[in-house]
Each structure stands twice: as C-alpha cells, then as structure tokens.
Design a protein around this motif. Structure first.
Motif, PDB file in Angstrom:
ATOM      1  N   GLU A  61       1.055 -17.586 -44.266  1.00  5.87           N
ATOM      2  CA  GLU A  61       1.170 -18.159 -42.681  1.00  5.87           C
ATOM      3  C   GLU A  61       0.673 -17.379 -41.264  1.00  5.87           C
ATOM      4  N   LEU A  62       1.791 -16.433 -41.820  1.00  6.36           N
ATOM      5  CA  LEU A  62       1.497 -15.088 -40.900  1.00  6.36           C
ATOM      6  C   LEU A  62       0.554 -14.368 -40.783  1.00  6.36           C
ATOM      7  N   TYR A  63      -0.131 -13.653 -41.514  1.00  9.01           N
ATOM      8  CA  TYR A  63      -1.371 -13.217 -41.496  1.00  9.01           C
ATOM      9  C   TYR A  63      -2.295 -14.284 -41.299  1.00  9.01           C
ATOM     10  N   ARG A  64      -2.547 -15.149 -41.534  1.00  2.07           N
ATOM     11  CA  ARG A  64      -3.731 -16.278 -41.712  1.00  2.07           C
ATOM     12  C   ARG A  64      -3.903 -16.183 -39.594  1.00  2.07           C
ATOM     13  N   ALA A  65      -2.367 -16.183 -39.530  1.00  8.82           N
ATOM     14  CA  ALA A  65      -2.472 -15.926 -37.582  1.00  8.82           C
ATOM     15  C   ALA A  65      -2.812 -15.106 -36.584  1.00  8.82           C
ATOM     16  N   GLY A  66      -2.901 -13.629 -37.086  1.00  6.09           N
ATOM     17  CA  GLY A  66      -3.470 -13.074 -36.923  1.00  6.09           C
ATOM     18  C   GLY A  66      -2.168 -11.635 -36.560  1.00  6.09           C
ATOM     19  N   LYS A  67      -0.703 -12.389 -36.883  1.00  7.10           N
ATOM     20  CA  LYS A  67       0.758 -11.656 -36.253  1.00  7.10           C
ATOM     21  C   LYS A  67       0.428 -10.406 -37.284  1.00  7.10           C
ATOM     22  N   ILE A  68       0.007 -10.555 -38.467  1.00  7.68           N
ATOM     23  CA  ILE A  68       0.142  -9.257 -39.714  1.00  7.68           C
ATOM     24  C   ILE A  68      -1.247  -8.934 -40.369  1.00  7.68           C
ATOM     25  N   ARG A  69      -1.787  -7.886 -40.673  1.00  4.80           N
ATOM     26  CA  ARG A  69      -3.326  -7.665 -41.194  1.00  4.80           C
ATOM     27  C   ARG A  69      -2.942  -7.191 -42.331  1.00  4.80           C
ATOM     28  N   ALA A  70      -1.748  -7.087 -43.254  1.00  5.65           N
ATOM     29  CA  ALA A  70      -1.645  -7.116 -44.672  1.00  5.65           C
ATOM     30  C   ALA A  70      -0.294  -7.524 -45.031  1.00  5.65           C
ATOM     31  N   VAL A  71      -0.169  -7.698 -46.646  1.00  5.19           N
ATOM     32  CA  VAL A  71       1.089  -8.252 -46.757  1.00  5.19           C
ATOM     33  C   VAL A  71       1.797  -7.218 -48.327  1.00  5.19           C
TER      34      VAL A  71
END
Length: 326
Positions: free
Chosen positions: A142-152
């Motif tokens: 979710e955070l990745y799709r929301a653009g809050k993070i660039r990589a997991v």
C-alpha cells in the motif's frame, strides 16, 4: 565509489552504505550529535549516498540526526534513505510488531523525524511470528503504491519468509548480517537474493568494530555497549578473533599495501556484485578508510588465504544471533 542499481526501483546506491545504529547511541555507549552529523556529511563527501537507519536506533534519535544532517546543504536530494519498520519499544526494550496499524504509524513518525516526504527504501526490520506475513507485506505494498516509499526491503528474513512476502508485495532489497566472521547468509539468503535480483545490504560488515583493526584484547566498552554481551568479545573467544584480525592485517599489508578494514570491506563487496557493505560510524575520522576500499579486487587465491587464516585462528566461532529482539 562503486554503485549498484536496485532492480525495479530506479535507484542507484553506493556499494558502501553508512549504518547509523551507533549514531543513535543506544547499545553503543552513547553518541555525540554534532559528531554524528559530521560523520554523515563526511560519508557523503566520500561518495556514499546510502544512509541506512531505523526508528529503534536510539528510539528515534538516529532518524532525527539523519534528518538534520541531510537538511543541510541540499544533501537530501543526493541521499538514498533506507529505514525500517516492525519493531516497537517499551521501557528501553524492543520487541517485534509488524502489524498494519503499527507500520502505518511508524512511517509517519519516520517521515517526520527524517524531514522528508518520501522514504527511498522501506524495510521490515525483523519478521514478526505473531503477525501474518500477508498483513505486513500488504501494508508495505500500500505504501509503495501510494508513493510514500520508492522500494521495499526486508531485514533478517529467511528465503521462505521472503518468498511468502513477495507473493503479496514487490521486494527489492534484503538485509542480512554478513562479514568475514559471520557467513551464515551464504547458505541461503545471498543465493536467494542473487536468483531473485535483490540487492543485499550486508550489515555488520566490520563485525561491530572487530575488523577495524582498532580493537585489542584489552579494549573496554562503556555503558550499554552491546559488545559487552556479544560472545565474540568475551574472554574465552576474543583472543581467537583478535589473532585472526592480526593475521588478516599482515596479509592485507603484505599482499595489497592495505589495512585490515580495507580487506574486510573489499571481501564483502567481492562476494557478489549485488552486495552493499553497511559500515557503522559515528565520527568523521572513522570514515577515512573509504577511499582505500575502491579500485582493487580480491582474487580466488586471496579468498582462499583469508579462509585459511580464519579456519586456523577462530576455533569456536559464533554468529550474531544474540542481537535478535523478542
């Protein structure tokens, strides 16, 4: 400085990253904030762009210092911030909590402390056996799709746990303990990372200072320093490890004109082109050896000699398992 591209993330990171656990002070006998900011600036001046941190490092203090350091001189634009989630703390003790609501709270706290609007690489610090992997991976996705993070990323995960995680969320990096003395990751984690195209952040690359060449048989550690309970630093084993470091130092000088810290970091980098070595430092002067790590390689003969030295000197080896939080 050498760099490696993180597949699928449009990020290039320096192959030496600055680890900031010691900058946070907790379990390292304290830290001086001005010196710590200077160390971050020094690392970046020497070509390091990867700054690896976590909320639990000083219970927010390390992230705050990183945020202050990168705010100065436009450094945030040149830095790749890797931080973590999934540990909670109470009364100065950490424990695992990778539930959705915890991670959603943690990311907002980390963004505030780091003074940024996006985290470049967001990692689950430890697997949480009381939380379904799908729940943890789901919120990271979710955070990745929301653009809050660039990589997991994940840290301290087994291949089986990574496989389960990556069925739900994209996975770009893995962070295991790995150095000349602690090689458990070679059995499964590093081969898995290579097969899957993951970048591996090797933490503890100089084994909590043992491979710096600055620790002797008589070195004392102050306050809450974790080395006071690390089995490698206890009287029954420390002499073995110090003897190994002394022989490795002689080999580095005679074969390459280098110091043992150069050898240790070069060794980690030469074990795979997807490996980044994380180097913990909290003072500017500790980062002076960075330049000596670049521009040369260890061949198969040198790797064999290193193995022989360690096999002959460290007769009762131990790993980093004591660091795992409950």
């Amino acid at each position: 400085m050498e760099f490696v591209d993180i597949a699928g993330a449009s990020l290039a990171v320096s192959r030496i990253g600055l680890g900031t656990w010691s900058i946070g002070g907790w379990m390292w006998g304290g830290s001086d904030e001005a010196e710590a900011i200077g160390a971050i600036h020094e690392a970046m001046d020497r070509g390091v762009n990867l700054i690896d941190t976590a909320p639990v490092y000083g219970f927010g203090h390390a992230e705050e210092i990183v945020g202050k350091a990168l705010k100065q001189g436009g450094r945030r634009e040149r830095a790749v911030i890797a931080t973590k989630a999934g540990l909670e703390w109470k009364d100065g003790r950490p424990f695992r909590n990778a539930r959705r609501e915890r991670i959603l709270k943690e990311i907002d706290d980390s963004l505030r402390r780091l003074q940024t609007d996006v985290i470049d690489i967001y990692q689950v610090h430890w697997p949480d056996p009381e939380t379904p992997t799908a729940e943890t991976a789901g919120v990271m996705a979710e955070l990745y799709r929301a653009g809050k993070i660039r990589a997991v990323g994940v840290s301290n995960f087994s291949p089986e746990q990574m496989e389960e995680f990556s069925a739900v969320a994209p996975l770009h990096t893995v962070q295991p303990p790995y150095n000349l003395f602690e090689r458990g990751a070679e059995r499964d984690i590093l081969p898995y990372a290579k097969r899957k195209g993951l970048t591996a952040f090797a933490y503890g690359a100089i084994c909590r200072g043992l491979l710096s060449g600055q620790i002797t048989r008589d070195t004392q550690f102050s306050g809450d320093d974790l080395r006071n309970r690390d089995p490698k630093f206890q009287p029954d084993r420390r002499p073995q490890y110090i003897a190994a470091v002394e022989r490795l130092a002689r080999f580095a000088r005679e074969a390459y004109g280098k110091e043992v810290i150069h050898l240790a970091l070069r060794w980690a980098l030469d074990r795979g082109d997807n490996i980044v070595a994380l180097w913990g430092a909290r003072k500017r002067g500790q980062l002076a050896p960075i330049d000596g790590v670049m521009g040369w390689r260890l061949d198969a003969g040198a790797m064999a000699e290193i193995d022989r030295i360690i096999e002959e000197t460290v007769t009762s080896p131990v790993g980093p398992e004591f660091m795992a939080p409950p």
